[in-house]
Design an enzyme around this catalytic site. Structure first.
Site: not given
Length: 159
Positions: A18, A91, A129
């Site tokens: 991030h 991603r 995450s």
């Protein structure tokens, strides 16, 4: 006129992937606003306040970065902050279909806001995450993937 981008997400917790996207985003945009989503459908580990504090600590020295809580439609938030761009990270191919769907919906609601997609640096392309939290639960070494303050808070929270 400033070119302002909103980078939305839950950031539970914020990863170096991030941060990489934000740091590259400020090279393109005059300002990047990180919009920390409350998203009640996700079972977050950290409160919105905690997530915002982590992000503030990471970007404290960068005047091009602002952080806010997001509790409304993203296009309304963007309009409130004079942003004309929504910045999103991709991603893998699996992210693409979902992100294009969101971008199309946002554009249908607010044609003056464009979505811009960036891929993370290679060393962070696999990070999420969720993966960070899973590794943390099992005591894995996360020092290369998250800020040291976030790591300490994550370890404390999972004890």
């Amino acid at each position: 006129m400033s070119l302002i981008a909103v980078y939305p997400g839950t950031f539970d917790p914020i990863t170096n992937g991030h941060s990489d996207l934000v740091n590259r985003g400020v090279k393109i945009f005059d300002k990047v606003i990180i919009a920390v989503a409350q998203n009640p459908s996700k079972n977050t580990l950290f409160t919105v306040k905690e997530r915002i504090e982590f992000i503030q600590e990471i970007f404290d020295a960068n005047s091009q970065v602002e952080i806010y809580s997001l509790d409304k439609l993203l296009v309304d938030f963007a309009n409130d902050h004079n942003a004309t761009v929504i910045l999103r990270g991709l991603r893998a191919v699996s992210d693409f279909e979902y992100e294009v769907q969101l971008a199309s919906m946002n554009r249908s609601m607010e044609p003056n806001i464009e979505s811009v997609f960036m891929s993370p640096a290679e060393e962070y392309g696999f990070l999420s995450s969720s993966i960070i939290k899973e590794i943390a639960k099992h005591g894995g070494d996360l020092s290369k993937f998250i800020d040291k303050a976030v790591l300490a808070a994550l370890q404390k929270k999972l004890r």
